[in-house]
Design a protein around this motif. Structure first.
Motif, short mmCIF file in Angstrom:
data_model
loop_
_atom_site.label_atom_id
_atom_site.label_comp_id
_atom_site.label_asym_id
_atom_site.label_seq_id
_atom_site.Cartn_x
_atom_site.Cartn_y
_atom_site.Cartn_z
N VAL A 153 7.20 -18.46 -42.95
CA VAL A 153 5.74 -18.52 -43.16
C VAL A 153 5.24 -17.41 -44.07
N GLY A 154 6.04 -16.38 -44.30
CA GLY A 154 5.60 -15.27 -45.13
C GLY A 154 4.65 -14.35 -44.39
N LEU A 155 4.09 -13.38 -45.11
CA LEU A 155 3.17 -12.42 -44.52
C LEU A 155 1.82 -13.09 -44.26
N GLN A 156 1.42 -13.11 -43.01
CA GLN A 156 0.17 -13.76 -42.62
C GLN A 156 -1.00 -12.77 -42.64
N GLU A 157 -2.21 -13.33 -42.79
CA GLU A 157 -3.42 -12.51 -42.84
C GLU A 157 -3.56 -11.64 -41.59
N PHE A 158 -3.36 -12.24 -40.42
CA PHE A 158 -3.53 -11.47 -39.19
C PHE A 158 -2.55 -10.32 -39.11
N ARG A 161 -3.71 -7.58 -41.37
CA ARG A 161 -4.85 -6.88 -40.76
C ARG A 161 -4.37 -5.92 -39.66
N GLU A 162 -3.39 -6.36 -38.87
CA GLU A 162 -2.84 -5.48 -37.83
C GLU A 162 -2.28 -4.20 -38.43
N ILE A 163 -1.57 -4.34 -39.55
CA ILE A 163 -1.02 -3.15 -40.22
C ILE A 163 -2.14 -2.25 -40.70
N ALA A 164 -3.18 -2.85 -41.29
CA ALA A 164 -4.33 -2.08 -41.79
C ALA A 164 -5.00 -1.31 -40.66
N GLY A 172 -14.52 -1.72 -43.78
CA GLY A 172 -14.95 -2.22 -45.08
C GLY A 172 -13.85 -2.31 -46.12
N LEU A 173 -12.71 -1.66 -45.85
CA LEU A 173 -11.60 -1.65 -46.82
C LEU A 173 -10.42 -2.50 -46.36
N VAL A 174 -10.54 -3.11 -45.17
CA VAL A 174 -9.42 -3.87 -44.61
C VAL A 174 -9.02 -5.01 -45.53
N GLN A 175 -10.00 -5.71 -46.10
CA GLN A 175 -9.65 -6.85 -46.95
C GLN A 175 -8.90 -6.41 -48.20
N GLN A 176 -9.24 -5.23 -48.76
CA GLN A 176 -8.49 -4.70 -49.89
C GLN A 176 -7.04 -4.40 -49.48
N MET A 177 -6.89 -3.85 -48.27
CA MET A 177 -5.54 -3.54 -47.79
C MET A 177 -4.74 -4.81 -47.57
N VAL A 178 -5.38 -5.84 -47.03
CA VAL A 178 -4.70 -7.13 -46.84
C VAL A 178 -4.24 -7.67 -48.18
N ARG A 179 -5.11 -7.59 -49.20
CA ARG A 179 -4.75 -8.08 -50.54
C ARG A 179 -3.57 -7.30 -51.10
N THR A 180 -3.57 -5.99 -50.87
CA THR A 180 -2.47 -5.14 -51.35
C THR A 180 -1.16 -5.51 -50.67
N LEU A 181 -1.19 -5.66 -49.35
CA LEU A 181 0.02 -6.00 -48.59
C LEU A 181 0.57 -7.36 -49.01
N LYS A 182 -0.30 -8.34 -49.13
CA LYS A 182 0.16 -9.68 -49.50
C LYS A 182 0.67 -9.71 -50.94
N GLY A 183 0.04 -8.93 -51.82
CA GLY A 183 0.52 -8.86 -53.19
C GLY A 183 1.90 -8.25 -53.29
#
Length: 394
Positions: A153-158, A161-164, A172-183
Motif C-alpha cells: 500500500v505504500g506510505l499512508q497519510e495517517f 501524520r503519526e511520524i509528524a 499548521g505544518l503537519v501537511q507540509q511534513m506529510v508531503r515531504t515524507l510521501k515525496g
C-alpha cells in the motif's frame, strides 16, 4: 551508486520535497555569480563530495559577500576533503553548490533505508537533526522514531501524520511534513534507491519545511531501468579500482589487506576472505569474477587485483560449475607469462574439468602454488606472503 547533494535535491524536488534555492558552480568566479543570481544577503557554499561530515572538515562555509564566497571556493577547489567517512586519502573537490541561506528554527533527521529483518522500507526520524544518526542513537536514542512501510500500500497519510506528531511538528505544518515524507518515499521506491537521507530537514522561521541537505544511494543492479540516474555517476568520487572493475563487469570492493583474492561467486568470495583472516592474513579485496570466467576475464581480474600496490600475494579460488577449471588455468598462465610476477600466486581449483586445469598449471613451468582445499589455499597464501615480505625486508 551514490550521487551528489545537488543531484539528490533535484530528484527529491521532482517528487514534491521542498528545497532551498541553489545553483552549481565549477569555479570561484562562477560561484560568486551564482550567489548574485540567487539574491539575498547570506549564502552557504558546499563542497560536492560523496561523504558526510563536510562541515567539520571545512567543506561548508557561510558567506555574506562576493569576496567571502570567492575566498571560500579558493580554499576548496582542487583540494582533498578529508572527513571521518573518506578515510585519510580524502575526496577531491571539483564543484560546489551555492545555496541561499534560510532562517532555521529547528532541525530534524529523516532517513529511508531497507530494513533486512522485515524486508521492508523503514523510515528513521529524529527530532535531534544536524548530527550523524549514529551519534543521535548513542546520545539521544529516545528521540528516534521508526516506522515500517508496507509495500503493498505504500506510505499512508495517517502513517505520515503519526511520524509528524511524534517529531513534535506544529499542527499548521503537519501537511507540509506529510508531503515531504510521501515525496521521499515515492523517490525512494520509484528510483530503486537503497537510501534517502535528509540531515537536516529544517523548519524555518517563515514556517516552511525544507531539505537543507540530502543524500541518495541507488541499487547498481537496477540502474539499467533508470538511465537518467545512471548518468549522474561521478567516478572522481569513487575508488578507481572499483569503478574500473564495474566498467569491466566485475564485482570488486577494495580493502586494506595484502592478499589479493580472485574468486567466482559472492558467497565463496566472502568465505575466502574469512578463511584468509582465520589463517592469519588480511584480504586486499573482494572480487567475484562471475560464472563465465573465460581466460580473458581471469586475466582482467588479475590486472585489476595487481593495480593495488598493497597486494603482496594472490589467491585464486575457483569452484567450477558453469565455469571450467581449464579456462581459469589458461587465464592464470596467460597473465603470469605476460606480467612476469614477482609475488606468490596460490591457485585452488575444484569442479568441472579440474584435472585438465591442474595439468595446465603443472605443465606451464610457472611458480604457481597449488592447493586442494580452501583452508589449505588460505594457509599457503598467508605463509607465502609472510615469507615473501620477510625476504623483502631482509
Amino acid at each position: 551508486m551514490d550521487i551528489h547533494e545537488y543531484q539528490a535535491k533535484e530528484i527529491l524536488s521532482n517528487f514534491g520535497v521542498a528545497v532551498p534555492a541553489g545553483a552549481l558552480a565549477y569555479s570561484p568566479e562562477q560561484a560568486a555569480y551564482r550567489a548574485r543570481e540567487l539574491g539575498g544577503e547570506k549564502w552557504i557554499v558546499k563542497a560536492q563530495v560523496h561523504a558526510g561530515g563536510r562541515g567539520k572538515a571545512g567543506g561548508v562555509k557561510l558567506c555574506e559577500s562576493d569576496n567571502e564566497i570567492y575566498e571560500a571556493c579558493e580554499g576548496m577547489f582542487g583540494r582533498k576533503l578529508v572527513t571521518h567517512q573518506t578515510g585519510p586519502e580524502g575526496k577531491g573537490i571539483y564543484r560546489v553548490y551555492v545555496e541561499a541561506a534560510v532562517p532555521i528554527d529547528r532541525e530534524i533527521y529523516l532517513g529511508f533505508v531497507m530494513d533486512r529483518s522485515t524486508q521492508r522500507v523503514m523510515i528513521v526520524a529524529s527530532s535531534e537533526g544536524g548530527m550523524e544518526i549514529e551519534e543521535i542513537a548513542e546520545t539521544r536514542p529516545d528521540s528516534i522514531v521508526r516506522s515500517i512501510v508496507e509495500p503493498a500500500v505504500g506510505l499512508q497519510e495517517f502513517q505520515a501524520r503519526e511520524i509528524a506528531f511524534s517529531l513534535g511538528i506544529e499542527p499548521g505544518l503537519v501537511q507540509q511534513m506529510v508531503r515531504t515524507l510521501k515525496g521521499c518515499y515515492a523517490a525512494f521506491s520509484e528510483s530503486d534507491a537503497t537510501m534517502v537521507e535528509i540531515n537536516p530537514l529544517v523548519v524555518t522561521g517563515d514556517d516552511r519545511i525544507l531539505a537543507l541537505d540530502a543524500k541518495m544511494s541507488f541499487d547498481d543492479n537496477a540502474l539499467f531501468r533508470h538511465p537518467q540516474i545512471s548518468e549522474l555517476r561521478d567516478k572522481s568520487q569513487e575508488d578507481p579500482r572499483e569503478s574500473n572493475a564495474a566498467d569491466r563487469g566485475l564485482a570488486y570492493v577494495g580493502l586494506d589487506g595484502n592478499i589479493g583474492c580472485i574468486v567466482n561467486g559472492a558467497g565463496l568470495a566472502m568465505a575466502t576472505m574469512d578463511t584468509i583472516k582465520l589463517a592469519g592474513g588480511e584480504p586486499a579485496n573482494f572480487l567475484d569474477i562471475g560464472g563465465g570466467a573465460s581466460p580473458e576475464r581471469v586475466a582482467k581480474a588479475f590486472r585489476l587485483v595487481l593495480s593495488d600496490s598493497n597486494v603482496q600475494a594472490v589467491l585464486v579460488n575457483i569452484f567450477a560449475g558453469i565455469n571450467r577449471c581449464d579456462w581459469v588455468a589458461e587465464g592464470v598462465v596467460q597473465v603470469l607469462k605476460e606480467l612476469n610476477l614477482e609475488i606468490p600466486v596460490v591457485v585452488r581449483l575444484a569442479g568441472t574439468n579440474v584435472e585438465e586445469g591442474q595439468k595446465i598449471l603443472a605443465q606451464s613451468g610457472l611458480p604457481v602454488i597449488r592447493a586442494n582445499t580452501l583452508m589449505e589455499a588460505a594457509q599457503r597464501a598467508v605463509s607465502a606472503w609472510k615469507s615473501d615480505a620477510f625476504a623483502s625486508a631482509s
